[in-house]
Design a protein around this motif. Structure first.
Motif, PDB file in Angstrom:
ATOM      1  N   UNK A  38      47.029  58.888  25.256  1.00  0.00           N
ATOM      2  CA  UNK A  38      46.465  58.941  26.591  1.00  0.00           C
ATOM      3  C   UNK A  38      45.943  60.216  26.977  1.00  0.00           C
ATOM      4  N   UNK A  39      45.051  60.316  27.725  1.00  0.00           N
ATOM      5  CA  UNK A  39      44.185  61.565  28.351  1.00  0.00           C
ATOM      6  C   UNK A  39      43.985  61.533  29.540  1.00  0.00           C
ATOM      7  N   UNK A  40      44.021  63.036  30.239  1.00  0.00           N
ATOM      8  CA  UNK A  40      43.505  63.081  31.597  1.00  0.00           C
ATOM      9  C   UNK A  40      42.340  62.453  31.563  1.00  0.00           C
ATOM     10  N   UNK A  41      41.661  61.637  32.473  1.00  0.00           N
ATOM     11  CA  UNK A  41      40.315  61.215  32.754  1.00  0.00           C
ATOM     12  C   UNK A  41      40.079  60.092  32.159  1.00  0.00           C
ATOM     13  N   UNK A  42      41.044  59.325  31.186  1.00  0.00           N
ATOM     14  CA  UNK A  42      41.173  57.851  30.562  1.00  0.00           C
ATOM     15  C   UNK A  42      41.484  56.852  31.747  1.00  0.00           C
ATOM     16  N   UNK A  43      40.630  55.838  31.481  1.00  0.00           N
ATOM     17  CA  UNK A  43      40.595  54.725  32.259  1.00  0.00           C
ATOM     18  C   UNK A  43      41.201  53.455  31.600  1.00  0.00           C
ATOM     19  N   UNK A  44      42.216  52.848  32.375  1.00  0.00           N
ATOM     20  CA  UNK A  44      42.695  51.446  31.930  1.00  0.00           C
ATOM     21  C   UNK A  44      42.499  50.506  33.037  1.00  0.00           C
ATOM     22  N   UNK A  45      42.530  49.244  32.657  1.00  0.00           N
ATOM     23  CA  UNK A  45      42.452  48.046  33.764  1.00  0.00           C
ATOM     24  C   UNK A  45      43.588  48.276  34.527  1.00  0.00           C
ATOM     25  N   UNK A  46      43.418  48.036  35.928  1.00  0.00           N
ATOM     26  CA  UNK A  46      44.454  48.230  36.831  1.00  0.00           C
ATOM     27  C   UNK A  46      45.216  46.849  36.825  1.00  0.00           C
ATOM     28  N   UNK A  47      44.591  45.712  36.769  1.00  0.00           N
ATOM     29  CA  UNK A  47      45.452  44.886  36.688  1.00  0.00           C
ATOM     30  C   UNK A  47      46.369  44.572  35.480  1.00  0.00           C
ATOM     31  N   UNK A  60      46.029  42.951  48.761  1.00  0.00           N
ATOM     32  CA  UNK A  60      44.686  42.401  48.659  1.00  0.00           C
ATOM     33  C   UNK A  60      44.798  40.843  48.800  1.00  0.00           C
ATOM     34  N   UNK A  61      43.494  40.481  49.615  1.00  0.00           N
ATOM     35  CA  UNK A  61      43.202  39.168  49.845  1.00  0.00           C
ATOM     36  C   UNK A  61      42.710  38.270  48.450  1.00  0.00           C
ATOM     37  N   UNK A  62      42.765  37.064  48.449  1.00  0.00           N
ATOM     38  CA  UNK A  62      42.587  36.346  47.164  1.00  0.00           C
ATOM     39  C   UNK A  62      41.419  36.797  46.366  1.00  0.00           C
ATOM     40  N   UNK A  63      40.281  36.947  47.393  1.00  0.00           N
ATOM     41  CA  UNK A  63      38.894  37.369  46.520  1.00  0.00           C
ATOM     42  C   UNK A  63      39.094  38.730  45.885  1.00  0.00           C
ATOM     43  N   UNK A  64      39.928  39.759  46.411  1.00  0.00           N
ATOM     44  CA  UNK A  64      39.929  41.121  45.921  1.00  0.00           C
ATOM     45  C   UNK A  64      40.898  40.807  44.670  1.00  0.00           C
ATOM     46  N   UNK A  65      41.913  39.923  44.597  1.00  0.00           N
ATOM     47  CA  UNK A  65      42.757  39.753  43.387  1.00  0.00           C
ATOM     48  C   UNK A  65      41.892  39.161  42.233  1.00  0.00           C
ATOM     49  N   UNK A  66      41.014  38.348  42.555  1.00  0.00           N
ATOM     50  CA  UNK A  66      40.177  37.667  41.451  1.00  0.00           C
ATOM     51  C   UNK A  66      39.306  38.842  41.008  1.00  0.00           C
ATOM     52  N   UNK A  67      38.709  39.695  41.878  1.00  0.00           N
ATOM     53  CA  UNK A  67      37.950  40.656  41.262  1.00  0.00           C
ATOM     54  C   UNK A  67      38.871  41.757  40.506  1.00  0.00           C
ATOM     55  N   UNK A  68      40.012  41.984  40.703  1.00  0.00           N
ATOM     56  CA  UNK A  68      40.597  42.949  39.975  1.00  0.00           C
ATOM     57  C   UNK A  68      41.143  42.265  38.601  1.00  0.00           C
ATOM     58  N   UNK A  69      41.518  40.826  38.841  1.00  0.00           N
ATOM     59  CA  UNK A  69      41.673  40.170  37.579  1.00  0.00           C
ATOM     60  C   UNK A  69      40.805  40.005  36.646  1.00  0.00           C
ATOM     61  N   UNK A  70      39.633  39.560  37.002  1.00  0.00           N
ATOM     62  CA  UNK A  70      38.341  39.302  36.326  1.00  0.00           C
ATOM     63  C   UNK A  70      39.035  38.602  35.080  1.00  0.00           C
ATOM     64  N   UNK A  71      38.401  39.216  33.794  1.00  0.00           N
ATOM     65  CA  UNK A  71      38.773  38.449  32.664  1.00  0.00           C
ATOM     66  C   UNK A  71      39.919  38.893  32.022  1.00  0.00           C
ATOM     67  N   UNK A  72      40.618  39.814  32.593  1.00  0.00           N
ATOM     68  CA  UNK A  72      41.493  40.333  31.969  1.00  0.00           C
ATOM     69  C   UNK A  72      42.834  39.890  32.081  1.00  0.00           C
ATOM     70  N   UNK A  73      43.082  39.256  33.399  1.00  0.00           N
ATOM     71  CA  UNK A  73      44.358  38.905  33.594  1.00  0.00           C
ATOM     72  C   UNK A  73      44.135  37.627  34.454  1.00  0.00           C
ATOM     73  N   UNK A  74      44.924  36.374  34.273  1.00  0.00           N
ATOM     74  CA  UNK A  74      44.795  35.698  35.257  1.00  0.00           C
ATOM     75  C   UNK A  74      45.211  35.684  36.698  1.00  0.00           C
ATOM     76  N   UNK A  75      44.405  35.343  37.663  1.00  0.00           N
ATOM     77  CA  UNK A  75      44.710  35.950  39.074  1.00  0.00           C
ATOM     78  C   UNK A  75      46.056  35.322  39.344  1.00  0.00           C
ATOM     79  N   UNK A  76      46.815  34.228  38.901  1.00  0.00           N
ATOM     80  CA  UNK A  76      47.844  33.784  39.446  1.00  0.00           C
ATOM     81  C   UNK A  76      48.924  34.647  38.776  1.00  0.00           C
ATOM     82  N   UNK A  77      48.743  35.406  37.614  1.00  0.00           N
ATOM     83  CA  UNK A  77      49.940  36.278  37.172  1.00  0.00           C
ATOM     84  C   UNK A  77      49.647  37.379  37.620  1.00  0.00           C
TER      85      UNK A  77
END
Length: 251
Positions: free
Chosen positions: A130-139, A153-170
């Protein structure tokens, strides 16, 4: 112990006036009552208030009562700005590290990711990069989930954060769990064998950053994990600078 006199009495009276206005709240306070509280005569205090009003730090209502002015908000925002948080929170991060002897991170949202603003290393070695400035997926991070859970967040925002990294339901279930507990978790989703627990830091009820403990998964489960989670909230609760609070804890 008696506090030494201020090196500049007029400035001290202005600061005491701001403190008194803050305590008075939205209802404000009359000039005579304010003068009695800060220990100034009314004519002198009237000039002080005029100067504060000129700069927007005080205001006066139709009934003549004085209140804090909107310029005070900009001071608070600057004090707790993202680029100032590492310095403000370093003592709290170090106190938490000393309590648990684990890696501690400070992060904030940057789009769909969390960016590390600061980190404090433990005495014992930990095989995680890890390092200061490193970015990791929020989801998929405890830091990101703590921040998202604190600002529902509303449903659309959760979908946006989830994207292809994490199922929105999870992700939705993880955020619900974080709201119920008052902290968020992540186990081996970013690094094999590594787990994290995080809590959001709130300003005015809105999340501005989050703090996490990162450790081997075996030290983040069972009794050991419960002790680290307890320390996360307890240490931060007594060391956070003024203006920052933690979300409510779960049952």
């Amino acid at each position: 112990m008696t506090q030494p006199p201020s090196p500049l009495g007029s400035v001290d009276k202005a600061l005491l006036t701001l403190d008194a206005l803050a305590r008075a709240g939205a209802g404000g306070v009359a000039l005579a009552d304010l003068a009695a509280e800060v220990g100034a005569n009314k004519s002198t205090l009237h000039r002080t208030l005029a100067a504060l009003r000129h700069r927007g730090y005080a205001d006066q209502g139709p009934d003549g009562a004085y209140t804090l002015g909107p310029a005070v908000l900009s001071l608070g925002a600057a004090y707790l700005a993202e680029d100032n948080l590492p310095g403000l929170l370093r003592p709290a991060l170090e106190a938490l590290r000393d309590e648990v002897d684990e890696l501690v991170h400070l992060g904030t949202l940057a789009g769909q990711e969390v960016v590390y603003l600061d980190k404090v290393e433990p005495q014992r070695p930990l095989r995680v990069w890890s390092a200061v400035g490193r970015r990791i997926p929020a989801a998929t991070s405890a830091l990101g989930r703590a921040l998202l859970a604190a600002a529902p967040a509303d449903g659309a925002e959760i979908e946006r954060y989830a994207a292809d990294r994490e199922p929105a339901e999870r992700l939705r279930a993880a955020l619900d769990d974080a709201r119920g507990r008052g902290y968020a978790t992540e186990t081996e989703e970013n690094e094999p064998g590594i787990a994290c627990v995080a809590v959001a830091l709130l300003r005015g009820g809105r999340p501005v950053a989050a703090v996490s403990i990162t450790a081997p998964a075996e030290r983040m489960s069972g009794t050991a994990g419960a002790e680290r989670t307890r320390a996360l909230r307890e240490v931060l609760g007594r060391t956070l600078p003024a203006g920052l609070t933690l979300p409510p804890s779960g049952p």
